[in-house]
Write a protein that holds these residues in place. Structure first.
Motif, PDB file in Angstrom:
ATOM      1  N   THR A  34      -3.183  -9.796  41.453  1.00  0.00           N
ATOM      2  CA  THR A  34      -3.672 -11.187  41.446  1.00  0.00           C
ATOM      3  C   THR A  34      -4.229 -11.601  42.811  1.00  0.00           C
ATOM      4  O   THR A  34      -5.046 -12.510  42.883  1.00  0.00           O
ATOM      5  N   ALA A  36      -6.250  -9.933  44.483  1.00  0.00           N
ATOM      6  CA  ALA A  36      -7.682  -9.597  44.411  1.00  0.00           C
ATOM      7  C   ALA A  36      -8.463 -10.755  43.784  1.00  0.00           C
ATOM      8  O   ALA A  36      -9.627 -10.992  44.138  1.00  0.00           O
ATOM      9  N   TYR A  38      -7.716 -14.023  44.043  1.00  0.00           N
ATOM     10  CA  TYR A  38      -7.880 -15.065  45.077  1.00  0.00           C
ATOM     11  C   TYR A  38      -8.904 -14.622  46.117  1.00  0.00           C
ATOM     12  O   TYR A  38      -9.688 -15.428  46.628  1.00  0.00           O
ATOM     13  N   ARG A  39      -8.919 -13.332  46.403  1.00  0.00           N
ATOM     14  CA  ARG A  39      -9.892 -12.809  47.361  1.00  0.00           C
ATOM     15  C   ARG A  39     -11.317 -12.934  46.801  1.00  0.00           C
ATOM     16  O   ARG A  39     -12.258 -13.237  47.529  1.00  0.00           O
ATOM     17  N   ARG A  97     -11.542  -6.665  50.595  1.00  0.00           N
ATOM     18  CA  ARG A  97     -10.438  -6.165  51.445  1.00  0.00           C
ATOM     19  C   ARG A  97     -10.753  -6.317  52.925  1.00  0.00           C
ATOM     20  O   ARG A  97      -9.932  -5.980  53.766  1.00  0.00           O
ATOM     21  N   ASP A 196       1.197 -19.266  52.929  1.00  0.00           N
ATOM     22  CA  ASP A 196       1.609 -18.934  51.563  1.00  0.00           C
ATOM     23  C   ASP A 196       2.961 -19.566  51.214  1.00  0.00           C
ATOM     24  O   ASP A 196       3.211 -19.956  50.075  1.00  0.00           O
TER      25      ASP A 196
HETATM   26  O1   DC Z   1      -1.866  -9.824  48.043  1.00  0.00           O
HETATM   27  P1   DC Z   1      -3.092 -10.199  48.873  1.00  0.00           P
HETATM   28  O2   DC Z   1      -2.875 -10.075  50.351  1.00  0.00           O
HETATM   29  O3   DC Z   1      -4.316  -9.494  48.437  1.00  0.00           O
HETATM   30  O4   DC Z   1      -3.305 -11.762  48.585  1.00  0.00           O
HETATM   31  C1   DC Z   1      -4.366 -12.471  49.145  1.00  0.00           C
HETATM   32  C2   DC Z   1      -3.997 -13.937  49.328  1.00  0.00           C
HETATM   33  O5   DC Z   1      -3.872 -14.590  48.064  1.00  0.00           O
HETATM   34  C3   DC Z   1      -2.724 -14.211  50.110  1.00  0.00           C
HETATM   35  O6   DC Z   1      -2.992 -15.167  51.119  1.00  0.00           O
HETATM   36  C4   DC Z   1      -1.794 -14.817  49.105  1.00  0.00           C
HETATM   37  C5   DC Z   1      -2.668 -15.312  47.999  1.00  0.00           C
HETATM   38  N1   DC Z   1      -2.068 -15.103  46.684  1.00  0.00           N
HETATM   39  C6   DC Z   1      -1.465 -16.161  46.064  1.00  0.00           C
HETATM   40  O7   DC Z   1      -1.396 -17.232  46.643  1.00  0.00           O
HETATM   41  N2   DC Z   1      -0.935 -16.012  44.829  1.00  0.00           N
HETATM   42  C7   DC Z   1      -0.987 -14.839  44.204  1.00  0.00           C
HETATM   43  N3   DC Z   1      -0.459 -14.733  42.982  1.00  0.00           N
HETATM   44  C8   DC Z   1      -1.596 -13.727  44.829  1.00  0.00           C
HETATM   45  C9   DC Z   1      -2.114 -13.877  46.076  1.00  0.00           C
END
Ligand code: DC
Length: 238
Positions: A34, A36, A38-39, A97, A196
């Motif tokens: 998940t 990915a 948000y990214r 990434r 976060d």
């Molecule tokens: O797991 P990651 O580092 O790829 O996550 C990227 C960003 O997205 C990180 O700042 C947290 C956020 N995120 C979130 O808030 N909720 C999720 N379910 C997954 C990631």
């Protein structure tokens, strides 16, 4: 055997995705990253001038979300053995990434309209169960009813070192290599932890019924064995 939902949450760069992916492969489940998603939304905002250095242009991003202009999907890549992320039909797996995206994603993930959209899509993906989903709020907000919840953590320094090594491995030119800085990566890890865990909507927190896995001193094989054993215990009781 009964299919269940496995929610894997925890801090950034603690190897969640690697272990979640491996578990999904071992037990024949679908894997969803998940973070990915948000990214990908962050990348969309950056590419469309909605995220200049001054900050996110929330109204414009909200309008794009509401107009359905941001479509995210995954396609399994047989070569790498993992799903690639697509944004509006374009493969963006590598781009999402990069450090520029990592540095900007947490504020995007804190926006309620972004969370609402992605949470709904994630719930849809898990309707049939048989899924391993990793993120920050899977066991608390997306699937509070998940049969198996794991909260993964490791010290910030260990996580920054892992992320640094990963970025080193991915650097394609001498300039990219020279631009990498451990202290900067550590700062990014700590900043993301803070944002976060302190946002208003669905902050990162351990679900009360989650199993905790601190992997600071564990090898990948040890983690995989631990997860598999927990899965077998839980599924046997379902
Ligand atoms: O797991 P990651 O580092 O790829 O996550 C990227 C960003 O997205 C990180 O700042 C947290 C956020 N995120 C979130 O808030 N909720 C999720 N379910 C997954 C990631």
């Amino acid at each position: 055997m009964k299919k269940i939902i496995i929610a894997i949450d925890g801090h950034s760069s603690c190897g969640k995705s690697t272990m979640a992916k491996q578990l999904a492969k071992d037990i024949g489940y679908v894997y969803v990253d998940t973070g990915a998603m948000y990214r990908a939304v962050t990348l969309y905002a950056m590419r469309n001038g909605m995220y200049p250095d001054a900050g996110i242009q929330e109204e414009e991003l909200k309008a794009a979300v509401e107009a359905g202009k941001i479509q995210i999907s995954f396609k399994f890549n047989a070569e790498t053995g993992r799903p690639d992320t697509y944004l509006n039909g374009e493969k963006v797996e590598d781009e999402i990434r990069q450090m520029e995206v990592s540095n900007r994603v947490s504020p995007v993930a804190a926006l309620p309209f972004v969370r609402a959209l992605l949470t709904q899509q994630q719930q849809e993906m898990g309707k049939e169960k048989g899924i391993v989903m990793d993120g920050r709020d899977i066991g608390t907000a997306v699937f509070p009813q998940a049969e198996m919840k794991v909260f993964v953590t490791a010290s910030a320094r260990v996580r920054a070192q892992r992320r640094f090594d990963e970025l080193m491995g991915k650097a394609k030119t001498q300039e990219e290599l020279a631009a990498l800085n451990y202290e900067e990566v550590l700062k990014n890890v700590e900043e993301r932890d803070y944002i976060d865990s302190h946002r208003e909507v669905a902050p990162l927190r351990q679900a009360e019924d989650a199993l905790v896995l601190d992997n600071s001193d564990m090898t990948r094989e040890e983690q995989s064995a631990w997860l598999l054993a927990k899965y077998q215990e839980i599924v046997a009781k379902c």
